[in-house]
Design an enzyme around this catalytic site. Structure first.
Site, mmCIF file in Angstrom:
data_model
loop_
_atom_site.group_PDB
_atom_site.id
_atom_site.type_symbol
_atom_site.label_atom_id
_atom_site.label_comp_id
_atom_site.label_asym_id
_atom_site.label_seq_id
_atom_site.Cartn_x
_atom_site.Cartn_y
_atom_site.Cartn_z
ATOM 1 N N ASP A 155 0.841 -1.203 0.000
ATOM 2 C CA ASP A 155 0.000 0.000 0.000
ATOM 3 C C ASP A 155 0.877 1.255 0.000
ATOM 4 O O ASP A 155 0.557 2.258 -0.635
ATOM 5 C CB ASP A 155 -0.929 -0.008 1.225
ATOM 6 N N HIS A 182 -4.744 -3.735 5.567
ATOM 7 C CA HIS A 182 -4.392 -4.030 4.169
ATOM 8 C C HIS A 182 -5.593 -4.591 3.403
ATOM 9 O O HIS A 182 -5.531 -5.671 2.826
ATOM 10 C CB HIS A 182 -3.207 -5.009 4.135
HETATM 11 C C1 LMR Z 1 -2.738 -6.618 -3.147
HETATM 12 O O1 LMR Z 1 -2.950 -5.712 -2.338
HETATM 13 O O2 LMR Z 1 -2.729 -6.431 -4.370
HETATM 14 C C2 LMR Z 1 -2.442 -8.007 -2.643
HETATM 15 O O3 LMR Z 1 -2.787 -8.145 -1.323
HETATM 16 C C3 LMR Z 1 -3.035 -8.974 -3.602
HETATM 17 C C4 LMR Z 1 -3.473 -10.285 -3.074
HETATM 18 O O4 LMR Z 1 -4.674 -10.487 -2.923
HETATM 19 O O5 LMR Z 1 -2.616 -11.121 -2.809
#
Ligand code: LMR
Length: 318
Positions: A155, A182
């Site tokens: 992020d 997240h």
């Molecule tokens: C993201 O933020 O793109 C990752 O967490 C993708 C994922 O779902 O592994």
């Protein structure tokens, strides 16, 4: 052969779509002396391939639970990517249900074989997998809140990139704190605290915040059925791992955002700026002054995050 000075790192889930590029970046990292690659299949191939790179780290592959003990023993940093196979359409809840049992066996093994290692959790949904790992370590009597991190660096790198694009800056020189968690609305970039200082109109703030929050969807849609972010995820995972290793080495002033045990809000876990040192998260910083837009975002983020934390623990116990 002269052994390179550095740290012993294990990647759990090393043969997967994030694991392989991450393993390559860690093999290239001069702070790594030994790199253990663990997965349920294909690690010998990945190990042979990476083993031809003329870098200092010695890379060794391990397959299957019976090799987990050797893979973990003596490791100083463990990066957990492991998870059940999934498609990009799966919700965070479905991913979580599939991943809980895998995490249970990995975290139990970490508690037994390398209880003092720093653990970087990347397996999604991080908002729930970190509380789950904490519970497992508590039950095993090895929990050290300073040593368990949910990696939210993707992020931050997205925020740095998008802000740099908007202001025509060098992304390597931009630093955007991203707090909360997240997933979706729990991702809260603090655009009022960007370094170097930048000001944004309300429309720009709304646009950038949404783009950062929806970074995952942007990649999923562009890949059109071929998965979600893997390369930028590996880059972010290596960037955070390197910060942890520099902290372990005793470098001063290493500060990054991560999802950690926290007293900054009323929630038991929260992502904010953390100072990394020899013992892991040595200081969790307060959020600093927030704009009105960020204060509203914070309340929303906390509500969603509380549900994810609670849900992780209840799935583990069920
Ligand atoms: C993201 O933020 O793109 C990752 O967490 C993708 C994922 O779902 O592994």
């Amino acid at each position: 052969m002269e052994k390179s000075p550095g740290f012993r790192v294990a990647i759990l889930g090393a043969a997967g779509a994030v694991g392989q590029p991450l393993a390559m970046l860690m093999k290239k990292n001069p702070l790594v002396s030994v790199l253990h690659l663990y997965d349920v299949s294909n690690t010998y191939g990945v190990t042979a391939d990476l083993g031809h790179m003329d870098t200092g780290a010695v890379v060794i592959g391990f397959i299957g639970e019976e090799q987990l003990e050797v893979a973990l023993t003596g490791m100083e940093l463990i990066i957990i990517l492991a998870g059940a196979p999934r498609n990009p359409e799966m919700s965070k809840d479905e991913i979580l249900k599939n991943n809980v049992r895998i995490l249970e066996s990995l975290c139990d093994a970490i508690a037994k074989h390398c209880p003092k290692a720093i653990v970087n959790m990347i397996s999604n949904p991080v908002n729930s997998t970190v509380p789950i790992a904490a519970e497992i370590f508590k039950k095993a009597g090895t929990y050290d809140p300073k040593r368990l991190f949910g990696v939210t660096m993707l992020d931050v790198v997205r925020a740095n990139t998008f802000v740099a694009e908007a202001r025509r800056l060098d992304p390597r020189k931009v630093n955007v704190p991203v707090i909360g968690g997240h997933a979706g609305a729990t991702i809260l970039p603090l655009l009022s605290q960007v370094q170097p200082p930048c000001s944004f109109t309300p429309e720009e703030t709304e646009y950038l915040t949404n783009r950062i929050r929806n970074g995952k969807t942007e990649v999923v849609q562009a890949k059109a059925g071929a998965g979600s972010a893997t390369l930028s995820m590996a880059y972010a995972a290596e960037k955070f791992a390197e910060a942890c290793l520099r902290g372990l080495r005793g470098d001063a002033g290493i500060v990054e955002c991560a999802f950690v045990a926290s007293q900054v809000t009323e929630l038991p876990f929260f992502a904010s700026k953390v100072r990394l040192g020899c013992s892991g998260a040595e200081e969790v910083y307060q959020l600093g002054p927030l704009s009105e837009y960020e204060r509203i975002g914070l309340e929303k983020a906390k509500k969603e995050l509380a549900v994810s934390i609670e849900q992780g623990i209840s799935i583990l116990n069920s």
